[in-house]
Write a protein that holds these residues in place. Structure first.
Motif, PDB file in Angstrom:
ATOM      1  N   SER A   4      42.388  55.362  35.761  1.00 10.04           N
ATOM      2  CA  SER A   4      43.168  54.122  35.766  1.00 10.04           C
ATOM      3  C   SER A   4      43.621  53.774  37.187  1.00 10.04           C
ATOM      4  CB  SER A   4      44.358  54.218  34.813  1.00 10.04           C
ATOM      5  OG  SER A   4      45.242  55.233  35.203  1.00 10.04           O
ATOM      6  N   ALA A   5      43.874  54.800  38.016  1.00  9.08           N
ATOM      7  CA  ALA A   5      44.232  54.548  39.417  1.00  9.08           C
ATOM      8  C   ALA A   5      43.058  53.926  40.159  1.00  9.08           C
ATOM      9  CB  ALA A   5      44.665  55.847  40.093  1.00  9.08           C
ATOM     10  N   GLU A   6      41.856  54.421  39.889  1.00  7.82           N
ATOM     11  CA  GLU A   6      40.670  53.843  40.529  1.00  7.82           C
ATOM     12  C   GLU A   6      40.457  52.404  40.075  1.00  7.82           C
ATOM     13  OE1 GLU A   6      37.289  56.412  39.959  1.00  7.82           O
ATOM     14  OE2 GLU A   6      38.244  58.063  41.031  1.00  7.82           O
ATOM     15  N   THR A   7      40.703  52.131  38.808  1.00  2.00           N
ATOM     16  CA  THR A   7      40.557  50.766  38.291  1.00  2.00           C
ATOM     17  C   THR A   7      41.564  49.834  38.968  1.00  2.00           C
ATOM     18  OG1 THR A   7      39.733  51.571  36.180  1.00  2.00           O
ATOM     19  CG2 THR A   7      40.627  49.331  36.208  1.00  2.00           C
ATOM     20  N   LEU A   8      42.806  50.292  39.090  1.00  2.00           N
ATOM     21  CA  LEU A   8      43.814  49.467  39.758  1.00  2.00           C
ATOM     22  C   LEU A   8      43.422  49.246  41.216  1.00  2.00           C
ATOM     23  CD1 LEU A   8      47.542  49.422  39.320  1.00  2.00           C
ATOM     24  CD2 LEU A   8      46.659  49.582  41.626  1.00  2.00           C
ATOM     25  N   ALA A   9      42.923  50.285  41.878  1.00  2.00           N
ATOM     26  CA  ALA A   9      42.511  50.142  43.280  1.00  2.00           C
ATOM     27  C   ALA A   9      41.328  49.190  43.419  1.00  2.00           C
ATOM     28  CB  ALA A   9      42.188  51.508  43.870  1.00  2.00           C
ATOM     29  N   LEU A  10      40.410  49.206  42.469  1.00  2.00           N
ATOM     30  CA  LEU A  10      39.304  48.236  42.481  1.00  2.00           C
ATOM     31  C   LEU A  10      39.836  46.818  42.336  1.00  2.00           C
ATOM     32  CD1 LEU A  10      36.502  49.944  40.384  1.00  2.00           C
ATOM     33  CD2 LEU A  10      36.295  49.091  42.721  1.00  2.00           C
ATOM     34  N   ASN A  11      40.827  46.640  41.481  1.00  2.00           N
ATOM     35  CA  ASN A  11      41.456  45.321  41.338  1.00  2.00           C
ATOM     36  C   ASN A  11      42.141  44.913  42.641  1.00  2.00           C
ATOM     37  OD1 ASN A  11      40.658  44.930  38.681  1.00  2.00           O
ATOM     38  ND2 ASN A  11      42.491  45.902  37.856  1.00  2.00           N
ATOM     39  N   ALA A  12      42.757  45.896  43.307  1.00  2.00           N
ATOM     40  CA  ALA A  12      43.397  45.611  44.593  1.00  2.00           C
ATOM     41  C   ALA A  12      42.360  45.214  45.640  1.00  2.00           C
ATOM     42  CB  ALA A  12      44.207  46.823  45.062  1.00  2.00           C
ATOM     43  N   LEU A  13      41.230  45.889  45.634  1.00  2.49           N
ATOM     44  CA  LEU A  13      40.150  45.545  46.567  1.00  2.49           C
ATOM     45  C   LEU A  13      39.643  44.130  46.305  1.00  2.49           C
ATOM     46  CD1 LEU A  13      38.134  46.268  48.794  1.00  2.49           C
ATOM     47  CD2 LEU A  13      36.727  47.373  47.032  1.00  2.49           C
ATOM     48  N   ALA A  14      39.453  43.786  45.041  1.00  4.51           N
ATOM     49  CA  ALA A  14      38.995  42.431  44.695  1.00  4.51           C
ATOM     50  C   ALA A  14      40.029  41.395  45.123  1.00  4.51           C
ATOM     51  CB  ALA A  14      38.721  42.342  43.199  1.00  4.51           C
ATOM     52  N   TRP A  15      41.308  41.694  44.898  1.00  3.10           N
ATOM     53  CA  TRP A  15      42.373  40.777  45.301  1.00  3.10           C
ATOM     54  C   TRP A  15      42.377  40.618  46.818  1.00  3.10           C
ATOM     55  CZ3 TRP A  15      46.787  41.519  48.288  1.00  3.10           C
ATOM     56  CH2 TRP A  15      47.718  40.470  48.260  1.00  3.10           C
ATOM     57  N   LEU A  16      42.275  41.744  47.520  1.00  5.24           N
ATOM     58  CA  LEU A  16      42.252  41.715  48.978  1.00  5.24           C
ATOM     59  C   LEU A  16      41.077  40.897  49.500  1.00  5.24           C
ATOM     60  CD1 LEU A  16      43.416  42.754  51.677  1.00  5.24           C
ATOM     61  CD2 LEU A  16      42.036  44.815  51.358  1.00  5.24           C
ATOM     62  N   CYS A  65      51.061  42.718  42.927  1.00  3.24           N
ATOM     63  CA  CYS A  65      51.640  43.058  41.625  1.00  3.24           C
ATOM     64  C   CYS A  65      51.981  41.808  40.818  1.00  3.24           C
ATOM     65  CB  CYS A  65      52.866  43.949  41.809  1.00  3.24           C
ATOM     66  SG  CYS A  65      52.431  45.627  42.343  1.00  3.24           S
ATOM     67  N   GLN A  66      52.500  40.794  41.461  1.00  2.00           N
ATOM     68  CA  GLN A  66      52.802  39.545  40.759  1.00  2.00           C
ATOM     69  C   GLN A  66      51.530  38.877  40.261  1.00  2.00           C
ATOM     70  OE1 GLN A  66      55.215  37.404  43.588  1.00  2.00           O
ATOM     71  NE2 GLN A  66      57.062  38.491  42.994  1.00  2.00           N
ATOM     72  N   ALA A  67      50.470  38.928  41.058  1.00  2.00           N
ATOM     73  CA  ALA A  67      49.204  38.311  40.659  1.00  2.00           C
ATOM     74  C   ALA A  67      48.593  39.015  39.453  1.00  2.00           C
ATOM     75  CB  ALA A  67      48.218  38.318  41.827  1.00  2.00           C
ATOM     76  N   HIS A  68      48.924  40.297  39.277  1.00  2.00           N
ATOM     77  CA  HIS A  68      48.343  41.078  38.180  1.00  2.00           C
ATOM     78  C   HIS A  68      49.372  41.483  37.139  1.00  2.00           C
ATOM     79  CE1 HIS A  68      44.345  41.305  39.881  1.00  2.00           C
ATOM     80  NE2 HIS A  68      44.935  41.410  41.056  1.00  2.00           N
ATOM     81  N   ASP A  69      50.560  40.885  37.215  1.00  2.00           N
ATOM     82  CA  ASP A  69      51.631  41.151  36.249  1.00  2.00           C
ATOM     83  C   ASP A  69      51.901  42.647  36.107  1.00  2.00           C
ATOM     84  OD1 ASP A  69      53.630  40.303  34.526  1.00  2.00           O
ATOM     85  OD2 ASP A  69      52.352  40.450  32.757  1.00  2.00           O
ATOM     86  N   LEU A  70      52.075  43.302  37.260  1.00  2.00           N
ATOM     87  CA  LEU A  70      52.332  44.741  37.313  1.00  2.00           C
ATOM     88  C   LEU A  70      53.710  44.999  37.911  1.00  2.00           C
ATOM     89  CD1 LEU A  70      48.918  45.930  38.789  1.00  2.00           C
ATOM     90  CD2 LEU A  70      49.723  46.286  36.446  1.00  2.00           C
ATOM     91  N   PRO A  71      54.321  46.111  37.551  1.00  2.00           N
ATOM     92  CA  PRO A  71      55.590  46.466  38.207  1.00  2.00           C
ATOM     93  C   PRO A  71      55.341  46.824  39.666  1.00  2.00           C
ATOM     94  CG  PRO A  71      54.868  48.248  36.759  1.00  2.00           C
ATOM     95  CD  PRO A  71      53.920  47.088  36.546  1.00  2.00           C
ATOM     96  N   GLY A  72      56.349  46.658  40.497  1.00  2.00           N
ATOM     97  CA  GLY A  72      56.205  46.904  41.920  1.00  2.00           C
ATOM     98  C   GLY A  72      55.785  48.317  42.266  1.00  2.00           C
TER      99      GLY A  72
END
Length: 91
Positions: A4-16, A65-72
């Motif tokens: 799940s950490a890798e999935t979140l990081a992939l989402n962060a990479l896509a956002w970046l 986090c706001q873009a993905h509705d995640l806690p800070g």
């Protein structure tokens, strides 16, 4: 947790990748290339570097986090599950 950490990081990479000016800062700061974004997207160490970069600025953390509705705290929790995340931080 690691998957799940890798999935979140992939989402962060896509956002970046969608943040043109911030992506340029990431590429300049890390020495990564645009081809690295594609070729290393599944490398846990590269994904950790993406999270390390975003964690340098609270505004970047909050924007993602706001873009993905995640806690800070989501990025820090994911970073802890990736390579080097258990290392002590002195800052």
């Amino acid at each position: 947790m690691r998957k799940s950490a890798e999935t979140l990081a992939l989402n962060a990479l896509a956002w970046l990748a969608g943040q043109d000016s911030l992506l340029a800062v990431f590429l300049g700061a890390t020495g990564a290339t645009e081809s690295d974004l594609r070729n290393r997207a599944e490398d846990p160490e590269f994904l950790a570097s993406v999270l390390d970069f975003l964690l340098m600025d609270d505004a970047w953390v909050l924007a993602f986090c706001q873009a993905h509705d995640l806690p800070g705290a989501a990025l820090m929790q994911a970073r802890a599950a990736l390579p080097g995340g258990a290392d002590p931080h002195w800052t």
